[in-house]
Motif scaffolding. Structure first.
Motif, short mmCIF file in Angstrom:
data_model
loop_
_atom_site.label_atom_id
_atom_site.label_comp_id
_atom_site.label_asym_id
_atom_site.label_seq_id
_atom_site.Cartn_x
_atom_site.Cartn_y
_atom_site.Cartn_z
N PHE A 87 0.84 -1.19 0.00
CA PHE A 87 0.00 0.00 0.00
C PHE A 87 0.88 1.24 0.00
N GLU A 88 0.51 2.21 -0.80
CA GLU A 88 1.31 3.41 -1.01
C GLU A 88 1.64 4.13 0.30
N LYS A 89 0.69 4.26 1.20
CA LYS A 89 0.90 5.04 2.42
C LYS A 89 1.35 4.19 3.61
N ALA A 90 1.66 2.93 3.39
CA ALA A 90 2.11 2.06 4.47
C ALA A 90 3.54 2.38 4.86
N THR A 91 3.75 2.47 6.18
CA THR A 91 5.09 2.67 6.73
C THR A 91 5.30 1.66 7.85
N SER A 92 6.50 1.62 8.37
CA SER A 92 6.76 0.71 9.48
C SER A 92 6.04 1.16 10.75
N THR A 93 5.57 2.40 10.78
CA THR A 93 4.85 2.93 11.94
C THR A 93 3.36 2.60 11.90
N ASN A 94 2.74 2.63 10.70
CA ASN A 94 1.28 2.53 10.63
C ASN A 94 0.75 1.24 10.04
N PHE A 95 1.62 0.31 9.67
CA PHE A 95 1.17 -0.85 8.90
C PHE A 95 1.90 -2.12 9.30
N LEU A 96 1.14 -3.20 9.37
CA LEU A 96 1.71 -4.53 9.57
C LEU A 96 0.98 -5.49 8.64
N ALA A 97 1.72 -6.19 7.81
CA ALA A 97 1.15 -7.24 6.97
C ALA A 97 1.35 -8.55 7.72
N ALA A 98 0.26 -9.25 8.00
CA ALA A 98 0.33 -10.48 8.78
C ALA A 98 -0.29 -11.64 8.01
N GLN A 99 0.36 -12.79 8.10
CA GLN A 99 -0.15 -14.01 7.49
C GLN A 99 -1.34 -14.49 8.30
N LEU A 100 -2.43 -14.83 7.61
CA LEU A 100 -3.62 -15.34 8.30
C LEU A 100 -4.37 -16.25 7.34
N ASP A 101 -4.64 -17.45 7.83
CA ASP A 101 -5.48 -18.41 7.11
C ASP A 101 -6.69 -18.66 7.99
N LEU A 102 -7.86 -18.25 7.55
CA LEU A 102 -9.07 -18.38 8.36
C LEU A 102 -9.42 -19.83 8.68
N LEU A 103 -8.83 -20.78 7.98
CA LEU A 103 -9.09 -22.19 8.24
C LEU A 103 -8.13 -22.79 9.27
N ASP A 104 -7.27 -21.95 9.86
CA ASP A 104 -6.26 -22.41 10.80
C ASP A 104 -6.30 -21.52 12.05
N SER A 105 -6.87 -22.01 13.14
CA SER A 105 -7.03 -21.19 14.34
C SER A 105 -5.70 -20.72 14.92
N ASN A 106 -4.63 -21.51 14.76
CA ASN A 106 -3.31 -21.06 15.22
C ASN A 106 -2.83 -19.87 14.42
N SER A 107 -3.09 -19.87 13.12
CA SER A 107 -2.73 -18.75 12.27
C SER A 107 -3.47 -17.49 12.69
N VAL A 108 -4.76 -17.63 13.02
CA VAL A 108 -5.56 -16.49 13.46
C VAL A 108 -4.98 -15.93 14.75
N LEU A 109 -4.72 -16.77 15.72
CA LEU A 109 -4.17 -16.33 17.00
C LEU A 109 -2.83 -15.64 16.80
N THR A 110 -1.97 -16.22 16.00
CA THR A 110 -0.64 -15.63 15.76
C THR A 110 -0.77 -14.25 15.13
N ALA A 111 -1.67 -14.07 14.18
CA ALA A 111 -1.85 -12.76 13.55
C ALA A 111 -2.29 -11.71 14.57
N TYR A 112 -3.22 -12.07 15.44
CA TYR A 112 -3.67 -11.13 16.47
C TYR A 112 -2.53 -10.79 17.42
N LEU A 113 -1.83 -11.80 17.90
CA LEU A 113 -0.75 -11.56 18.86
C LEU A 113 0.37 -10.73 18.24
N THR A 114 0.66 -10.95 16.98
CA THR A 114 1.68 -10.17 16.27
C THR A 114 1.24 -8.71 16.18
N GLY A 115 -0.02 -8.49 15.88
CA GLY A 115 -0.56 -7.13 15.81
C GLY A 115 -0.52 -6.42 17.14
#
Length: 184
Positions: free
Chosen positions: A41-69
């Protein structure tokens, strides 16, 4: 103070447009996708943006994305459960696998994300936040050739209505369903 958004299904369509809008407004976003490397995304910076891996079919992936955020931003103010897809075709032609995947992604995936969001929002200080379910007009009105899509969205509507009433007011967690019609 900028709000922190957590958006599922950020790689295309409504989710992608929403992430762009969040950044344009000066808020922060945890944008999620199965392939986070495509989240540019054009306006994404290390301050305002985090791209996180998430697979809605994997509850561990969901938890990891939240905890990372939460580790990056300290809290999550708004969750947008947008991840999903539309399965179309005559009901009789759909396989058991088609039906199961539609319900797993559009309904069960949103449930897993919601359960995790409730825990995060209840435990942060101060507690609270908004959980937005992206359902559809197809979650209010059934359309031919979209039976399983409508079923998944009707289910999400009913779940959201019920779980919203389970929230202790001191948690400050609110729910809303967004029911868009067709769009580009």
């Amino acid at each position: 103070m900028p709000r922190v958004f957590f958006v599922t299904g950020s790689s295309a369509g409504l989710g992608q447009a929403l992430v762009k809008e969040i950044l344009d407004k000066g808020d922060y976003v945890i944008a999620t996708a199965r392939k986070p490397e495509v989240l540019i995304f054009e306006k994404a910076t290390s301050t305002n943006f985090l791209a996180a891996q998430l697979d809605l079919l994997d509850s561990n992936s969901v938890l990891t994305a939240y905890l990372t955020g939460v580790a990056k931003f300290g809290r999550i103010d708004v969750v947008v459960n947008n991840g999903g897809y539309g399965l179309s075709g005559p009901f009789e032609d759909l396989t058991d696998e088609d039906i199961q995947r539609q319900m797993d992604v559009n309904f069960t995936g949103a449930l897993v994300s919601t359960r995790t969001a409730i825990k995060v929002m209840r435990e942060q200080s101060p507690p609270g936040g908004i959980i937005q379910q992206i359902t559809s007009i197809g979650g209010r009105i059934g359309f031919p050739w979209m039976s399983m899509y409508s079923a998944s969205k009707f289910a999400l509507e009913g779940f959201t209505e019920a779980v919203a009433q389970e929230m202790d007011p001191k948690w400050g967690i609110k729910f809303t369903c967004v029911e868009p019609g067709g769009f580009r």
